[in-house]
Design an enzyme around this catalytic site. Structure first.
Site: not given
Length: 384
Positions: A200, A328
């Site tokens: 991708h 995160c």
């Protein structure tokens, strides 16, 4: 969805040729490649044709290609697969600016009793060669170094590292996820043992990748079940995804020089327009200053005094997609470990934006995006 997409280093729009190939697979061929009947044999042939296409593009044997679910799995398979057959060697050497797929794998290997040495980098993002040489000893199993950094684009001296590793009988793994499609990769000439790829990043589908594993390397399987991928990666193959991956690789090989030139042009245009539209010293370009030492499609820029999160939010409101360094799991931004490892000042590292270019971007979009950045910058500065 309308807007200006400048986040190709994260993922790329799927190429029309890739969509066509995948649609044909999904609507005209639904066999399991492990089945012995005609439907299965056709699926198997599709996979092997794709394997041959990718192998030819990167200069290796089709038998040395292992299909995976993407770059993260490829990195994990390389590190854990090598560690599974370590034969007494317990040291792994990598850099402080690797992708988390490598860094988190190394952390897990440390918990399993391996020693990991993290090589520092210069302010340009290139590794410190003397530190690499010092870190390698007779107990070193593997060196893992990214080809081109996904945040700042800096290229590493892969050929030189490969020669050093081969001389000392050490396995060498390269995360080439960002490099495939932009760099000339010839594994028939480059003494690399393991190399990771992802579809991708070059116009292929998400959820499929590959690991090159040299025929001289034994790799311990990390997934168990069937005998797919020569018993190195169990699981029913993603036939359509693999076919799409091969189509994307074929396109990238055919148009690589054109893509390189276009990306360089857009990157320079963005940098020049920022310089024209912003006050002097308003921004800092991060990464290697030499065009030959960086990927052409990545521009990492800091705007000291304006946080990364604030700039990204304002850009998104204006319909411009860019990126930060790391994120995160909660989606909250963290200061980039790459920029911190490069020794950048906190106000520079904490204000960095990554713009990355690709097929479909136009010069008009780049000028508009740069001017929008300048407008946002001036608005935020006036409020402070």
């Amino acid at each position: 969805m309308t807007g200006i997409y400048l986040d190709h280093a994260a993922t790329t729009p799927m190429l029309p040729a890739v969509r066509d190939v995948m649609f044909s697979c999904m609507t005209g061929g639904f066999g399991n490649a492990s089945s012995l009947h005609g439907f299965g044999r056709r699926a198997k042939a599709t996979i092997e044709d794709a394997r041959a296409t990718i192998a030819e593009a990167i200069g290796c044997s089709p038998r040395e290609i292992i299909f995976t679910s993407g770059g993260t799995e490829s990195d994990n398979l390389a590190l854990f697969g090598a560690a599974a057959l370590a034969q007494g060697k317990r040291r792994i050497v990598t850099t402080a600016i690797e992708h988390h797929a490598v860094l988190h794998s190394c952390a897990q290997l440390e918990r399993q009793g391996f020693e990991v040495r993290y090589i520092p980098v210069h302010k340009t993002g290139q590794l410190q060669w003397e530190a690499l040489e010092r870190a390698i000893d007779q107990d070193t199993l593997l060196v893992s170094v990214m080809y081109g950094n996904n945040e700042v684009g800096t290229l590493q001296p892969i050929a030189r590292i490969a020669e050093l590793a081969r001389q000392r009988n050490i396995l060498f793994h390269v995360d080439a996820v960002q490099a495939l499609g932009y760099c000339d990769i010839d594994l028939s000439a480059l003494p690399v043992d393991l190399m990771s790829f992802s579809a991708h990043k070059l116009g292929g589908p998400q959820g499929v990748g590959a690991l090159y594993c040299s025929s001289r390397v034994k790799l311990g399987a990390q997934m168990f079940g069937g005998g797919q991928e020569r018993k190195r990666r169990a699981g029913t193959e993603n036939v359509a995804g693999i076919a799409g991956f091969a189509a994307a690789v074929a396109q990238s090989l055919q148009f690589r020089e054109q893509r390189q030139q276009n990306a360089r042009l857009l990157r320079q245009m963005m940098q020049d327009e920022l310089a024209r539209s912003l006050p002097e010293h308003a921004f800092v370009v991060n990464g290697h200053p030499d065009e030959a030492e960086r990927l052409p499609h990545i521009l990492n820029v800091s705007f000291p005094g304006i946080s990364t999160e604030t700039m990204l939010m304002r850009l998104d409101l204006e319909g411009i997609a860019a990126a930060s360094g790391s994120a995160c799991s909660s989606g909250a931004l963290e200061t980039s470990h790459v920029l911190l490892a490069m020794g950048l000042e906190p106000e520079v590292a904490g204000s960095a934006i990554r713009f990355s270019f690709g097929d479909g971007n136009t010069e008009r979009e780049i000028i508009a995006a740069a001017r929008t950045v300048a407008t946002i910058f001036k608005s935020l500065r006036n409020k402070s």
